[in-house]
Every structure is written in structure tokens, then in C-alpha cells.
Design an enzyme around this catalytic site. Structure first.
Site, short mmCIF file in Angstrom:
data_model
loop_
_atom_site.label_atom_id
_atom_site.label_comp_id
_atom_site.label_asym_id
_atom_site.label_seq_id
_atom_site.Cartn_x
_atom_site.Cartn_y
_atom_site.Cartn_z
N ARG A 32 9.16 -18.24 14.27
CA ARG A 32 10.35 -18.06 13.43
C ARG A 32 10.05 -18.26 11.95
NH1 ARG A 32 11.50 -19.14 18.52
NH2 ARG A 32 13.51 -18.56 19.45
N ASP A 321 10.31 -24.16 29.47
CA ASP A 321 8.87 -23.92 29.35
C ASP A 321 8.03 -25.04 29.94
OD1 ASP A 321 9.05 -21.44 28.16
OD2 ASP A 321 9.07 -22.25 26.12
#
Length: 442
Positions: A32, A321
Site C-alpha cells: 500500500r 494469513d
């Protein structure tokens, strides 16, 4: 004609994990930082950038879009932002390697551009589902073609403009949410997204830091486009997903004590800590002084007996995750651990439910895979051979299982570990894991 290099981990049983460790920078935040710094006005300086294959694929693609990015030192970036309308048509397809995050976020970013683009990746990425992001982008007016199966290549055609929409995500996904927010920066009007459960909010936080107002209320997140972003300084914390392997390894290996420094403690990412603590893990959190950007802190974990639990559904998106590592913890816990509501694991770099179930079973653990989760009965790892199927998180998770196995554990398919954790082998070896790497020509 030479083939590719296959990498195998060989773990000798026994040993313990000790020491003060710092794992690499957060992968989600690194992606990001590049994407948003590139379309901001001015120079964005980044520290702690993850020098892993996935994040480097994002960086390389952004350079192909005409963004000047310097790397003055390891983990440091200087991004000369081109503004919202300054990206240029790439000379060819953008190859995003193994990174599903890159592909989905770039789909959102490029949906509102005035030029055509194409997104491709490696064999694994080209099999991953993309309609859950291309369909809502289409509702905003984007033109994105996929294969008949809804997979890449993604061929993005220019359109006259995007429009803001209200969209209720059927499944909680930070990647889909982020893609729509990125498209919303280019859209006329308000883009509102409802997530059925909380997911990581790194995009919202970084947008706010770059001067874009983001409203969050009652599960709805909204931005109003078009908007101008202003450059800033970004400090990337150590990745809690990478820290998770050592949290689990130290929890299951007797006489272990590990201190993990500078770990990102964003509330939308600490599900792995809460799940382990519910299982009885001894984890102490010492927050760093509050400053700008993401919260960080020091984690101290010591060996402790674990017990099986039913994992609360609301924690699933906060640890999505980390489940391969958590499955290893569950295999060492007394009793049963049950996971439901995690069908997302079926469409990661591999089918993580199936691949982990096969590996756990091969190492003597009683498992029952289900459509949206798994049931694991704690036991004792035997030695044996498992296959990570090119999934970096599965390879590293089984490496930690080797600490407490009754015999050597060989793990095939480990070549992708550098996508998220460059230096894993050296760091783990220095902490006490007896790991050898075997490379062979396929």
C-alpha cells in the site's frame, strides 16, 4: 534447456527457539505504501519496506507505470508521486509474480485510468479467482476482462469515468475492500463498502495519513472521489504474519523464549495473538510509545502447554494469513481445535485447508478438513515428508512443526518463501531451528 530450481527444507527434530528477533516489514503495508505513495503529490519516503518478491513485484509494476522510485538503502524507498492522473501506460503486461494482493489492488487502481493495461502473474496467481473484485469494479463502470473461469490475465480497458456505488461484500476481504477504495479515489461521488466482518484496515489508515477523508461507521467504509493525496513519511512495522511462525514455534518447543521487536499491532491484524492466548499461549505485549502511523510493540513468547479450542468466527478475518501456523499450534494442543467460516483459505496461494490437512496427516496428526475449515486433534508429530505446494506460509509453518517432531521433517515446495519472508532460514537457524536447505534442478 535448464529447468527451475526446487527448494526443500530439511528440519532436524529437537531444539528450542531463543533470542531477540526482528522479522521483515509488513507485506500488506509495503504494497500500500508503494501504490498510494505513487499517486500522491510530492515525495513519499518509506522506511521498513519489505524486500520480498511480492512487494518488489508491486514496486516493479509501479515503475512500469512511470513512477520514479529510488531505493537509497535496504528497506528504504523514495517515491516521487505523480498524482492521481499521472500514471502512464505501461510498455507491456504487468507481471505481479505470485502476489494476489498486488493483482487485486492494481485492478482497482487501474480501473479508472485513461489507458489500457493487462495484469498477469505466475502459474499459481493465474489460477486464483478474480471475479470477486472485477465484478464490483464493473458495477462502478470499469471494463475488466478475465478468462471464462474468472481468472487472470486481467485486461483493463479505459472508460469515460467511474461512479461511486454502495456495495455489500458477500465475504469479508481486505483485498476486495482496498481495490474498491482505490477505484473510489477516481470515481465521481461516494463509494461505500460494507464488510460483513472487520478486516485489516491498512488502506483506510494510509489514505487518512495522505489526506483523504475516510468515513467508517456501522461496518460501512466510504470515500468521496476524486481526491488529491499528499505525500507523507511511512514507517512500515515488522510483519505480524511473519512473527506468527515464531509465536507458534516458541509456544510449542520446550524451554523456548523469544522476543519479537517492532511488530505491527494494528487491531485488525492481532487475531493470531488472541487465538493463541485462548489456547493457553504465554504471550506478553509491550506496546511501543504511541506515534504517527501504525501501532507497534514488543512481543515476548514463552513455551506453554496449549489446549484445543473452537476458534470464534469473528476472529477468522483477523488471522486469515496466520492459519497455517495456527494449525501447527493446534496439532500440538491437548484436545480438539475447530475452525469454521474460513472458506477464504481455499483460494490463497494454495488451498491451505487441503494442503495443511495432507501435511498434518502425513506427520501423524488426526485431521478432518471441511468445506470452510478444519478439525484438528492434538497429538505428536512424527517425522516424514510433506509438500508445501509452493505456498510460503505452509513451508514456514511445517518448519516450526519440525521443532517437536519425533524424526526429521522434509518439506518440498519451499521456493516461494522469499515472497514474504526473505532471510527466514537464517533468522530461524540463528534462533535455534535446525534447518537445512536443499536446492535441486527440476
Amino acid at each position: 534447456m535448464s529447468g527451475s530450481i526446487e527448494r526443500r527444507f530439511c528440519i532436524q527434530p529437537g531444539g528450542q527457539l531463543t533470542g531477540h528477533l526482528r522479522v521483515p516489514g509488513d507485506k500488506s503495508i509495503s504494497h500500500r505504501a508503494v501504490l498510494l505513495g505513487a499517486i500522491a503529490q510530492g515525495v513519499t519516503e518509506v522506511e521498513g519496506f519489505l524486500e520480498g518478491d511480492d512487494a518488489l513485484a508491486t514496486l516493479a509494476a509501479m515503475r512500469q507505470l512511470g513512477v520514479p522510485i529510488e531505493r537509497p538503502s535496504e528497506g528504504a524507498l523514495r517515491i516521487d508521486g505523480v498524482g492521481l492522473k499521472g500514471l502512464q501506460a505501461p510498455p507491456g503486461p504487468l507481471d505481479l509474480g505470485n502476489s494476489g494482493t498486488s493483482m487485486r489492488l492494481f485492478a482497482g487502481l487501474l480501473a479508472g485510468q485513461s489507458f489500457a493495461s493487462e495484469l498477469i502473474g505466475d502459474g499459481s496467481l493465474m489460477r486464483r479467482p478474480m471475479r470477486r473484485v472485477t465484478d464490483p469494479l464493473g458495477l462502478m463502470g470499469a471494463s475488466i476482462a478475465t478468462t471464462n473461469e474468472g481468472t487472470a490475465p486481467l485486461r483493463i480497458s479505459p472508460v469515460k469515468g467511474l461512479k461511486g456505488i454502495d456495495y455489500e461484500m458477500p465475504v469479508a476481504s481486505a483485498q476486495v475492500k482496498s481495490a474498491l477504495l482505490l477505484a473510489g479515489l477516481y470515481a465521481e461521488g461516494i463509494t461505500r463498502i460494507h464488510e460483513p466482518a472487520i478486516t485489516r484496515d491498512h488502506t483506510e489508515q494510509m489514505l487518512s495519513a495522505l489526506g483523504c477523508p475516510v468515513s467508517q461507521q456501522g461496518g460501512w467504509i466510504e470515500v468521496k472521489g476524486p481526491v488529491t493525496l499528499t505525500s507523507t513519511r511511512i514507517q512500515v512495522p515488522a510483519d505480524i504474519s511473519s512473527a506468527a511462525f515464531f509465536l507458534v514455534g516458541a509456544s510449542i518447543a520446550p524451554n523456548s523464549t523469544v522476543v519479537l521487536e517492532g511488530v505491527g499491532l494494528n487491531p485488525s491484524r492481532i487475531g493470531v495473538i488472541e487465538i493463541l492466548q485462548r489456547m493457553g499461549a504465554d504471550i506478553v505485549i509491550d506496546p511501543d510509545p504511541v506515534g504517527e502511523g501504525e501501532p507497534t510493540g514488543q512481543l515476548t513468547v514463552r513455551h506453554a502447554p496449549l489446549r484445543g479450542i473452537e476458534i470464534p468466527v469473528e476472529l477468522v478475518p483477523l488471522a486469515i494469513d496466520e492459519f497455517p501456523a495456527l494449525f501447527v499450534a493446534a496439532a500440538c494442543a491437548e484436545g480438539e481445535t475447530v475452525l469454521r467460516g474460513a472458506e477464504e483459505l481455499r483460494v490463497k496461494e494454495s488451498d491451505r485447508i487441503a494442503v495443511m490437512a495432507n501435511g498434518l496427516s502425513a506427520l501423524g496428526i488426526d485431521v478432518e478438513p471441511q468445506a470452510d475449515g478444519i478439525r484438528i486433534t492434538g497429538g505428536r508429530f512424527s517425522g516424514g515428508r510433506v509438500h508445501a505446494r509452493g505456498d510460503h506460509r505452509i513451508a514456514m509453518s511445517f518448519a516450526m512443526a519440525g521443532l517437536v517432531a519425533s524424526g526429521p521433517v522434509d518439506i518440498d515446495g519451499c521456493a516461494e518463501v522469499d515472497t514474504s519472508f526473505p532471510g527466514f532460514v537464517e533468522l530461524a537457524r540463528g534462533a535455534g531451528l535446525e534447518i537445512e536447505v536443499i536446492e535441486e534442478q527440476s
